[in-house]
Design a protein around this motif. Structure first.
Motif, mmCIF file in Angstrom:
data_model
loop_
_atom_site.group_PDB
_atom_site.id
_atom_site.type_symbol
_atom_site.label_atom_id
_atom_site.label_comp_id
_atom_site.label_asym_id
_atom_site.label_seq_id
_atom_site.Cartn_x
_atom_site.Cartn_y
_atom_site.Cartn_z
ATOM 1 N N PHE A 359 5.354 27.117 10.240
ATOM 2 C CA PHE A 359 6.085 26.415 9.556
ATOM 3 C C PHE A 359 5.992 26.060 8.553
ATOM 4 C CE2 PHE A 359 6.240 25.646 14.600
ATOM 5 C CZ PHE A 359 6.209 27.170 14.762
ATOM 6 N N GLY A 360 5.228 25.025 8.316
ATOM 7 C CA GLY A 360 5.254 24.202 7.131
ATOM 8 C C GLY A 360 5.430 25.040 5.599
ATOM 9 N N TYR A 361 4.410 25.483 5.762
ATOM 10 C CA TYR A 361 4.548 26.373 4.220
ATOM 11 C C TYR A 361 5.938 27.088 3.990
ATOM 12 C CZ TYR A 361 -0.897 26.312 4.669
ATOM 13 O OH TYR A 361 -2.370 25.623 4.486
ATOM 14 N N THR A 362 6.429 27.940 5.385
ATOM 15 C CA THR A 362 7.300 28.205 5.465
ATOM 16 C C THR A 362 9.053 27.340 4.898
ATOM 17 O OG1 THR A 362 7.678 30.265 6.933
ATOM 18 C CG2 THR A 362 9.882 29.452 7.030
ATOM 19 N N CYS A 363 8.819 25.793 5.090
ATOM 20 C CA CYS A 363 9.580 25.193 5.353
ATOM 21 C C CYS A 363 9.751 24.863 3.487
ATOM 22 C CB CYS A 363 9.775 23.671 6.031
ATOM 23 S SG CYS A 363 10.330 24.436 7.439
ATOM 24 N N ASN A 364 7.987 24.418 2.611
ATOM 25 C CA ASN A 364 8.446 24.916 1.674
ATOM 26 C C ASN A 364 8.228 25.010 0.741
ATOM 27 O OD1 ASN A 364 5.817 22.269 2.139
ATOM 28 N ND2 ASN A 364 4.230 23.034 2.131
ATOM 29 N N GLN A 365 8.647 26.863 0.971
ATOM 30 C CA GLN A 365 9.621 27.208 0.197
ATOM 31 C C GLN A 365 11.236 27.432 0.771
ATOM 32 O OE1 GLN A 365 8.313 30.043 -1.681
ATOM 33 N NE2 GLN A 365 6.551 28.513 -2.068
ATOM 34 N N ASP A 366 11.582 26.992 1.487
ATOM 35 C CA ASP A 366 12.563 27.251 1.910
ATOM 36 C C ASP A 366 13.391 26.045 1.326
ATOM 37 O OD1 ASP A 366 12.808 29.344 3.930
ATOM 38 O OD2 ASP A 366 12.445 27.787 5.548
ATOM 39 N N ILE A 367 12.941 24.600 1.086
ATOM 40 C CA ILE A 367 12.833 23.636 0.322
ATOM 41 C C ILE A 367 13.240 23.756 -1.309
ATOM 42 C CG2 ILE A 367 12.023 21.861 -0.597
ATOM 43 C CD1 ILE A 367 11.728 20.990 2.867
ATOM 44 N N ASN A 368 12.440 24.947 -2.027
ATOM 45 C CA ASN A 368 11.812 25.479 -2.617
ATOM 46 C C ASN A 368 13.535 25.536 -3.624
ATOM 47 O OD1 ASN A 368 9.991 24.075 -3.504
ATOM 48 N ND2 ASN A 368 8.506 25.530 -3.565
ATOM 49 N N GLN A 369 14.357 26.354 -2.706
ATOM 50 C CA GLN A 369 15.372 27.232 -2.706
ATOM 51 C C GLN A 369 16.702 26.946 -3.586
ATOM 52 O OE1 GLN A 369 14.817 30.317 -3.744
ATOM 53 N NE2 GLN A 369 12.743 29.678 -2.195
ATOM 54 N N PRO A 370 17.936 27.146 -3.924
ATOM 55 C CA PRO A 370 18.760 26.900 -4.413
ATOM 56 C C PRO A 370 19.308 25.739 -3.296
ATOM 57 C CG PRO A 370 18.793 28.742 -4.868
ATOM 58 C CD PRO A 370 17.431 28.953 -4.669
ATOM 59 N N GLY A 371 19.968 24.533 -3.013
ATOM 60 C CA GLY A 371 20.422 24.023 -1.850
ATOM 61 C C GLY A 371 19.518 23.558 -0.863
ATOM 62 N N HIS A 372 18.156 23.681 -0.958
ATOM 63 C CA HIS A 372 17.092 23.929 0.038
ATOM 64 C C HIS A 372 17.459 24.860 1.153
ATOM 65 C CE1 HIS A 372 16.201 20.557 -3.142
ATOM 66 N NE2 HIS A 372 17.321 19.976 -2.438
ATOM 67 N N MET A 373 18.348 25.439 1.599
ATOM 68 C CA MET A 373 18.662 27.022 2.644
ATOM 69 C C MET A 373 18.410 28.038 1.708
ATOM 70 S SD MET A 373 20.300 24.772 3.955
ATOM 71 C CE MET A 373 21.055 24.785 5.315
ATOM 72 N N LYS A 374 18.207 28.629 3.279
ATOM 73 C CA LYS A 374 18.569 30.388 3.317
ATOM 74 C C LYS A 374 19.293 30.518 4.236
ATOM 75 C CE LYS A 374 14.711 30.151 7.076
ATOM 76 N NZ LYS A 374 13.557 30.657 7.007
ATOM 77 N N TRP A 375 18.852 32.365 4.168
ATOM 78 C CA TRP A 375 20.245 32.780 5.480
ATOM 79 C C TRP A 375 19.003 33.474 6.051
ATOM 80 C CZ3 TRP A 375 25.326 32.199 7.319
ATOM 81 C CH2 TRP A 375 25.635 31.846 6.236
ATOM 82 N N SER A 376 18.741 34.234 7.325
ATOM 83 C CA SER A 376 17.932 34.567 8.491
ATOM 84 C C SER A 376 18.426 35.384 8.219
ATOM 85 C CB SER A 376 17.534 34.181 9.443
ATOM 86 O OG SER A 376 16.485 32.780 9.136
ATOM 87 N N VAL A 377 18.650 37.315 8.539
ATOM 88 C CA VAL A 377 19.436 38.286 8.133
ATOM 89 C C VAL A 377 18.668 39.029 9.559
ATOM 90 C CG1 VAL A 377 21.059 39.903 6.954
ATOM 91 C CG2 VAL A 377 20.238 37.517 5.962
ATOM 92 N N TRP A 378 19.714 39.882 10.372
ATOM 93 C CA TRP A 378 18.834 40.717 11.649
ATOM 94 C C TRP A 378 19.698 41.424 11.970
ATOM 95 C CZ3 TRP A 378 19.391 35.574 12.909
ATOM 96 C CH2 TRP A 378 20.547 35.289 13.824
ATOM 97 N N ASP A 379 20.110 42.388 12.421
ATOM 98 C CA ASP A 379 21.065 43.200 13.287
ATOM 99 C C ASP A 379 21.439 43.344 14.703
ATOM 100 O OD1 ASP A 379 18.896 45.333 13.763
ATOM 101 O OD2 ASP A 379 19.327 46.683 12.445
ATOM 102 N N ALA A 380 21.963 44.769 15.191
ATOM 103 C CA ALA A 380 21.895 44.700 16.738
ATOM 104 C C ALA A 380 20.839 44.968 17.293
ATOM 105 C CB ALA A 380 23.327 45.632 16.675
ATOM 106 N N LYS A 381 19.343 45.284 16.416
ATOM 107 C CA LYS A 381 18.457 46.002 17.303
ATOM 108 C C LYS A 381 17.443 45.074 17.614
ATOM 109 C CE LYS A 381 16.834 48.766 13.763
ATOM 110 N NZ LYS A 381 17.246 48.166 12.522
ATOM 111 N N TRP A 382 17.730 43.589 17.777
ATOM 112 C CA TRP A 382 16.822 42.826 17.423
ATOM 113 C C TRP A 382 16.650 42.460 18.858
ATOM 114 C CZ3 TRP A 382 17.396 38.956 21.340
ATOM 115 C CH2 TRP A 382 19.226 38.650 21.596
ATOM 116 N N GLU A 383 17.259 42.741 20.306
ATOM 117 C CA GLU A 383 16.266 42.593 21.713
ATOM 118 C C GLU A 383 15.185 43.457 21.327
ATOM 119 O OE1 GLU A 383 19.689 41.932 24.810
ATOM 120 O OE2 GLU A 383 20.537 43.207 23.534
ATOM 121 N N ASP A 384 15.138 44.698 20.942
ATOM 122 C CA ASP A 384 14.392 45.326 21.147
ATOM 123 C C ASP A 384 13.005 45.347 19.788
ATOM 124 O OD1 ASP A 384 15.287 47.472 22.663
ATOM 125 O OD2 ASP A 384 16.568 48.781 20.988
#
Length: 548
Positions: A359-384
């Motif tokens: 968690f904390g490592y991911t957050c460090n990377q997220d904070i370093n991005q423009p605006g301190h934000m990210k998008w998580s992207v997935w598709d219709a197969k997510w339940e599988d």
């Protein structure tokens, strides 16, 4: 690590128990997403931005200035106690119980109208419950890994004390649970194929985790004679000038000020995650969090400040905010589906990290991005595919952290967006179209090849994004709590700036320091709560043992 059928049987929890837990914990799967207004811990009490923490080292902060002493004529009542505990969270109720059952007269001062509890994983070593389940823990390995996480800034003596004593303290809590017919379970599903080792040290109390545990301890503490005064926050400590001993506390209720004379005071008021000025000094990284998950807003560093005002020393560096991924602006709780290690892109449409880091490592990377934000992207197969994601601990899509209607609720509330084409999704996300499409194309190529040549993510979690509809969530880091506080020794006594004990003053839980540094070691599952319950209990025992 040994396993037996006893352990597996304990994991067959009924859906009814999960639903009870959801209702009590109030997680995303149990509440409606619309109309939630989280407290904003990123601005000052006056609503002004405190900035990013780039201040001169000699800056004098307002919270460092002791207030004027409350005059005697303002005191409406004086009480007597052996031990006063400040705060009725996990550490506080354990301190109260430990002191009360040793015969001390105990008064607990709680800022809120009820006790406070969060989460549910309690990390301990060597409890009888773990032994019954065949869980064998190498304490030295856990300590060594936690020291590495903290860049060897924590006090290893405190980590060893937790490892040596947490099992004994947990056994006492298990006695209480057994008497009430409360079941406890370990973490059932550790990640096996990961770059980081998870340690099987946690227990949870059913049905509602710490929402079950804290009231249980509170009930037993009251039965042992501890008195709880709610909506009565402590405001000042009393310290004798002659011998430097802390001899009591001034508190305030709806009627006025109370003086409580005591032989020992235990600070268990939590961290400073809702104090933007303290964050700016000690943990400016947390000011970039997208949301706060401590929505009560009561943890404003009160006990830490009071300790400092009478000479207590703050942890010397390595300040440690607990940051979790999946912080969604406008919502004070996690949405589990958005926390899976799907493809992450920044606001420029570019992938930038192995999405399956702690968690904390991911957050460090997220904070370093423009605006301190990210998008998580997935598709219709997510339940599988979601089982392949195998989120870490509270990231996993299991009740009570997840229910089937959360996706629909999140879409209606706008926390998750959906589109029939990637081009449409990019438009909604407001990311550069060409860059985003190239990123998705590259990610799909890696997924089909079975190897992440760019960031080294586990191949099982490389799933293509090619089947409509497509989904995305914008998120950043979430500030949960702060884990650094007043310096303490192995007696739980608060230390002054010269490293000497302040007689009569103790601290535990997130109001105490020297145990964590830099990032929370999420792989030592539940060790934050494990520290709180263990050190709260030890503080209560030691305070009684050293009564003047």
């Amino acid at each position: 690590m040994k396993r037996d059928v006893k352990r597996e049987n304990q994991l067959n929890i009924s859906r009814r128990d999960f639903l009870k837990t959801s209702a009590l914990i109030g997680t995303a799967g149990a509440i409606t997403l619309s109309g939630c207004q989280p407290k904003n811990s990123m601005t000052s009490a006056q609503g002004t931005d405190v900035g990013t923490g780039n201040y001169p080292s000699d800056k004098k902060w307002d919270f460092e200035n002791p207030p004027q002493s409350i005059p005697a004529n303002k005191i409406i009542e004086t009480l007597q106690a052996d031990v006063v505990v400040l705060g009725a969270g996990l550490a506080g109720v354990c301190a109260a119980m430990a002191a009360a059952e040793k015969g001390a007269k105990v008064i607990v001062l709680e800022k809120r109208e009820v006790s406070t509890f969060h989460g549910g994983w309690c990390g301990v070593v060597g409890s009888r419950r773990q032994k019954e389940l065949g869980i064998d823990i190498d304490a030295d390995e856990v300590i060594a890994d936690m020291m590495r996480w903290g860049a060897y800034m924590p006090d290893q003596r405190l980590l060893k004390l937790w490892a040596d004593e947490s099992g004994r303290v947990m056994d006492r809590l298990l006695d209480m649970a057994d008497a009430e017919g409360i079941e406890t379970i370990p973490e059932p599903d550790l990640k096996q194929s990961w770059l980081y080792k998870e340690y099987d040290i946690s227990l949870r109390f059913l049905p509602a985790w710490n929402a079950t545990l804290v009231p249980l301890i509170e009930k037993n503490a009251k039965a042992a004679g501890a008195e709880f005064l709610y909506e009565t926050p402590a405001v000042q400590l009393l310290r004798e000038e002659e011998n430097g001993r802390v001899v009591g506390v001034i508190a305030e209720n709806l009627d006025g000020y109370l003086r409580i004379d005591a032989k020992a005071v235990i600070i268990c008021t939590g961290g400073y995650e809702n104090n933007p000025e303290m964050l700016a000094k000690y943990a400016p990284r947390a000011l970039h969090a997208a949301s706060s998950w401590y929505s009560e807003g009561s943890t404003t560093g009160d006990g830490i400040k009071m300790g400092m005002w009478v000479g207590g020393a703050m942890q010397a560096g390595g300040y440690c905010p607990m940051l979790f991924d999946g912080g969604i602006p406008g919502f004070p709780l996690p949405i589990g589906l958005a926390r899976q290690p799907w493809l992450n892109v920044n606001t420029l449409g570019k992938r930038y990290v192995n999405e399956d880091a702690p968690f904390g490592y991911t957050c460090n990377q997220d904070i370093n991005q423009p605006g301190h934000m990210k998008w998580s992207v997935w598709d219709a197969k997510w339940e599988d595919e979601v089982e392949l994601m195998h989120g870490t601990v509270c990231e996993r899509l299991v009740p009570p952290l997840w229910s089937a209607d959360v996706l629909d609720q999140s879409l209606k509330a706008g926390f998750i967006v959906q589109a029939d084409t990637l081009e449409e999704l990019a438009t909604i996300m407001e990311v550069p179209l060409d860059t985003f499409l190239q990123t998705v194309q590259r990610y799909n190529e890696l997924a089909k090849s079975g190897k992440d040549l760019d960031f080294g993510k586990n191949s099982e979690m490389l799933t293509t994004i090619e089947q409509a509809p497509f989904f995305a969530t914008k998120s950043g880091a979430a500030l949960v709590v702060t884990l650094d506080g007043l310096q303490i020794d192995t007696n739980m006594q608060v230390l002054g700036t010269e490293g000497k004990q302040i007689p009569g003053l103790y601290a535990a839980g997130n109001a105490s320091g020297n145990f964590f540094a830099n990032d929370y070691p999420i792989t030592a599952i539940g060790v934050s709560h494990g520290r709180a319950l263990t050190f709260g209990w030890l503080a209560g025992e030691n305070a009684v043992q050293n009564l003047a």
